[in-house]
Motif scaffolding. Structure first.
Motif, PDB file in Angstrom:
ATOM      1  N   VAL A  35      10.361 -28.386  -7.512  1.00  0.00           N
ATOM      2  CA  VAL A  35       9.019 -28.768  -7.037  1.00  0.00           C
ATOM      3  C   VAL A  35       8.409 -29.859  -7.928  1.00  0.00           C
ATOM      4  O   VAL A  35       7.731 -30.764  -7.446  1.00  0.00           O
ATOM      5  CB  VAL A  35       8.057 -27.555  -6.887  1.00  0.00           C
ATOM      6  CG1 VAL A  35       8.568 -26.593  -5.836  1.00  0.00           C
ATOM      7  CG2 VAL A  35       7.812 -26.835  -8.197  1.00  0.00           C
ATOM      8  N   LEU A  36       8.708 -29.791  -9.225  1.00  0.00           N
ATOM      9  CA  LEU A  36       8.182 -30.823 -10.122  1.00  0.00           C
ATOM     10  C   LEU A  36       8.866 -32.172  -9.851  1.00  0.00           C
ATOM     11  O   LEU A  36       8.198 -33.218  -9.808  1.00  0.00           O
ATOM     12  CB  LEU A  36       8.389 -30.399 -11.586  1.00  0.00           C
ATOM     13  CG  LEU A  36       7.856 -31.344 -12.650  1.00  0.00           C
ATOM     14  CD1 LEU A  36       6.372 -31.634 -12.452  1.00  0.00           C
ATOM     15  CD2 LEU A  36       8.095 -30.774 -14.048  1.00  0.00           C
ATOM     16  N   GLY A  37      10.170 -32.131  -9.639  1.00  0.00           N
ATOM     17  CA  GLY A  37      10.908 -33.371  -9.346  1.00  0.00           C
ATOM     18  C   GLY A  37      10.431 -34.008  -8.055  1.00  0.00           C
ATOM     19  O   GLY A  37      10.256 -35.234  -7.976  1.00  0.00           O
ATOM     20  N   GLU A  38      10.186 -33.176  -7.046  1.00  0.00           N
ATOM     21  CA  GLU A  38       9.691 -33.704  -5.765  1.00  0.00           C
ATOM     22  C   GLU A  38       8.298 -34.324  -5.939  1.00  0.00           C
ATOM     23  O   GLU A  38       7.999 -35.374  -5.379  1.00  0.00           O
ATOM     24  CB  GLU A  38       9.642 -32.591  -4.712  1.00  0.00           C
ATOM     25  CG  GLU A  38      11.021 -32.260  -4.161  1.00  0.00           C
ATOM     26  CD  GLU A  38      11.003 -31.024  -3.251  1.00  0.00           C
ATOM     27  OE1 GLU A  38      12.086 -30.698  -2.742  1.00  0.00           O
ATOM     28  OE2 GLU A  38       9.938 -30.407  -3.073  1.00  0.00           O
ATOM     29  N   PHE A  39       7.477 -33.641  -6.730  1.00  0.00           N
ATOM     30  CA  PHE A  39       6.120 -34.162  -6.981  1.00  0.00           C
ATOM     31  C   PHE A  39       6.186 -35.516  -7.681  1.00  0.00           C
ATOM     32  O   PHE A  39       5.504 -36.473  -7.283  1.00  0.00           O
ATOM     33  CB  PHE A  39       5.332 -33.151  -7.830  1.00  0.00           C
ATOM     34  CG  PHE A  39       3.970 -33.619  -8.239  1.00  0.00           C
ATOM     35  CD1 PHE A  39       2.930 -33.679  -7.321  1.00  0.00           C
ATOM     36  CD2 PHE A  39       3.727 -34.003  -9.558  1.00  0.00           C
ATOM     37  CE1 PHE A  39       1.661 -34.115  -7.717  1.00  0.00           C
ATOM     38  CE2 PHE A  39       2.468 -34.432  -9.944  1.00  0.00           C
ATOM     39  CZ  PHE A  39       1.434 -34.485  -9.029  1.00  0.00           C
ATOM     40  N   MET A  40       7.042 -35.627  -8.692  1.00  0.00           N
ATOM     41  CA  MET A  40       7.150 -36.888  -9.422  1.00  0.00           C
ATOM     42  C   MET A  40       7.697 -37.990  -8.512  1.00  0.00           C
ATOM     43  O   MET A  40       7.295 -39.152  -8.615  1.00  0.00           O
ATOM     44  CB  MET A  40       8.041 -36.715 -10.662  1.00  0.00           C
ATOM     45  CG  MET A  40       7.429 -35.867 -11.759  1.00  0.00           C
ATOM     46  SD  MET A  40       5.830 -36.476 -12.364  1.00  0.00           S
ATOM     47  CE  MET A  40       6.324 -37.972 -13.252  1.00  0.00           C
ATOM     48  N   ALA A  41       8.629 -37.614  -7.611  1.00  0.00           N
ATOM     49  CA  ALA A  41       9.195 -38.615  -6.696  1.00  0.00           C
ATOM     50  C   ALA A  41       8.108 -39.114  -5.737  1.00  0.00           C
ATOM     51  O   ALA A  41       8.010 -40.312  -5.461  1.00  0.00           O
ATOM     52  CB  ALA A  41      10.367 -38.017  -5.931  1.00  0.00           C
ATOM     53  N   ARG A  42       7.276 -38.172  -5.242  1.00  0.00           N
ATOM     54  CA  ARG A  42       6.189 -38.564  -4.325  1.00  0.00           C
ATOM     55  C   ARG A  42       5.195 -39.477  -5.049  1.00  0.00           C
ATOM     56  O   ARG A  42       4.702 -40.457  -4.505  1.00  0.00           O
ATOM     57  CB  ARG A  42       5.451 -37.332  -3.797  1.00  0.00           C
ATOM     58  CG  ARG A  42       6.069 -36.740  -2.526  1.00  0.00           C
ATOM     59  CD  ARG A  42       5.086 -35.790  -1.846  1.00  0.00           C
ATOM     60  NE  ARG A  42       4.661 -34.711  -2.712  1.00  0.00           N
ATOM     61  CZ  ARG A  42       5.332 -33.586  -2.914  1.00  0.00           C
ATOM     62  NH1 ARG A  42       6.469 -33.379  -2.289  1.00  0.00           N
ATOM     63  NH2 ARG A  42       4.867 -32.662  -3.732  1.00  0.00           N
ATOM     64  N   LEU A  43       4.931 -39.143  -6.312  1.00  0.00           N
ATOM     65  CA  LEU A  43       3.988 -39.922  -7.116  1.00  0.00           C
ATOM     66  C   LEU A  43       4.498 -41.355  -7.292  1.00  0.00           C
ATOM     67  O   LEU A  43       3.730 -42.316  -7.243  1.00  0.00           O
ATOM     68  CB  LEU A  43       3.854 -39.240  -8.489  1.00  0.00           C
ATOM     69  CG  LEU A  43       2.608 -39.447  -9.292  1.00  0.00           C
ATOM     70  CD1 LEU A  43       1.379 -39.013  -8.509  1.00  0.00           C
ATOM     71  CD2 LEU A  43       2.708 -38.619 -10.578  1.00  0.00           C
ATOM     72  N   ALA A  44       5.819 -41.465  -7.455  1.00  0.00           N
ATOM     73  CA  ALA A  44       6.416 -42.789  -7.690  1.00  0.00           C
ATOM     74  C   ALA A  44       6.303 -43.674  -6.460  1.00  0.00           C
ATOM     75  O   ALA A  44       6.261 -44.907  -6.587  1.00  0.00           O
ATOM     76  CB  ALA A  44       7.879 -42.634  -8.092  1.00  0.00           C
ATOM     77  N   THR A  45       6.242 -43.058  -5.283  1.00  0.00           N
ATOM     78  CA  THR A  45       6.182 -43.876  -4.060  1.00  0.00           C
ATOM     79  C   THR A  45       4.761 -43.990  -3.506  1.00  0.00           C
ATOM     80  O   THR A  45       4.538 -44.638  -2.495  1.00  0.00           O
ATOM     81  CB  THR A  45       7.099 -43.291  -2.952  1.00  0.00           C
ATOM     82  OG1 THR A  45       6.687 -41.938  -2.717  1.00  0.00           O
ATOM     83  CG2 THR A  45       8.553 -43.331  -3.352  1.00  0.00           C
ATOM     84  N   ALA A  46       3.816 -43.293  -4.150  1.00  0.00           N
ATOM     85  CA  ALA A  46       2.423 -43.284  -3.624  1.00  0.00           C
ATOM     86  C   ALA A  46       1.770 -44.655  -3.779  1.00  0.00           C
ATOM     87  O   ALA A  46       2.084 -45.405  -4.676  1.00  0.00           O
ATOM     88  CB  ALA A  46       1.602 -42.228  -4.350  1.00  0.00           C
TER      89      ALA A  46
END
Ligand code: MLT
Length: 266
Positions: free
Chosen positions: A255-266
């Motif tokens: 869940v943390l990795g997915e959150f960081m990935a979403r943040l990177a593309t936001a």
């Protein structure tokens, strides 16, 4: 790494490349709480995990100066030292209280927020009385006794049945703390302000995480954080108690990795 920052030694790990992600441990833990996250997330973030003052290898704050603000200012000082302008801040329990203080004092440095097994509210009278008992216990019997007193609430029943070594890891972290550090943190937690008014002011992407067996900060607390922070997302880790990053590291990392990935593309 250990360095003397403004006259006090502070220890931290710093690994990986990418957007900065700062991990703040709970009580009575140290930076090794996050070892599975540093191993997994280093592929997508620069992971920085300090020992808060008085825990692990970091020196305690000077007597009488401990507060969530003081821990938060240490984090800002560390980011300055590492030439990191902005970071996602991930705090577990007491680390979450520090994250709230960091948000109030250094909002422009926060890129994203991860709140694991923590609460916004201040201590009530019963909570403060319990802290006073733990202060007395620490002074009378030392750091190990405080860890033993905290342990029953730390791990979920599934972890206790499945992974008894988790308890040993928590014991080792507690043993690394100094009595002065523990007492200072207990006094700082007792005096911390209510962070509920901070929630509507959070303007950065936020992930709330909680173990479904967390007895210390139950899922209800996490739902209050999710409801208070616009646009935030709640992830419940099944089969984990108060320290899901250690109890169910793969699920937490996902869940943390997915959150960081979403943040990177936001
Ligand atoms: C922690 O894990 O940091 C503690 O449970 C926080 C607290 O005692 O409030």
């Amino acid at each position: 790494m250990i360095a003397n920052l403004d006259g006090r030694s502070l220890a931290w790990d710093d690994t990986g490349m990418g957007p900065a992600l700062v991990f703040l441990h709970g009580f009575p833990h140290d930076r090794t709480l996050w070892s599975a996250q540093l191993a997994a997330l280093a592929r997508q973030a620069r992971c920085v995990a300090p020992d808060l003052a008085g825990f692990g290898e970091s020196a305690p704050l000077p007597p009488g100066t401990a507060s969530m603000d003081a821990y938060a200012d240490d984090v800002a000082r560390l980011l300055d030292h590492l030439a990191i302008d902005r970071a996602t801040v991930c705090g577990l329990s007491m680390g979450g209280y520090v994250a709230f203080a960091f948000l109030r004092r250094h909002a422009d440095r926060v890129e994203g927020l991860v709140l694991s097994d923590t609460r916004a509210g201040a201590d009530d009278d019963a909570g403060r009385a319990r802290r006073r008992e733990l202060v007395a216990l620490a002074r009378r019997e030392g750091a190990a006794a405080v860890t033993e007193a905290m342990l029953p609430g730390m791990l979920g029943k599934s972890t206790r049945a499945r992974a008894p070594q988790a308890e040993e890891r928590l014991r080792a972290m507690g043993a690394a703390a100094s009595v002065d550090g523990l007492v200072a943190a207990l006094q700082a937690m007792m005096a911390r302000p209510d962070s509920t008014p901070t929630l509507p002011a959070v303007r950065v992407p936020t992930l709330v995480v909680v173990g479904d067996e967390d007895a210390l900060t139950p899922p209800k607390q996490a739902e209050m954080l999710r409801d208070g922070i616009a646009g935030s997302r709640l992830e419940v880790i099944a089969g984990a108690g108060h320290v899901p990053c250690l109890e169910r590291p793969a699920a937490f990392n996902l869940v943390l990795g997915e959150f960081m990935a979403r943040l990177a593309t936001a």
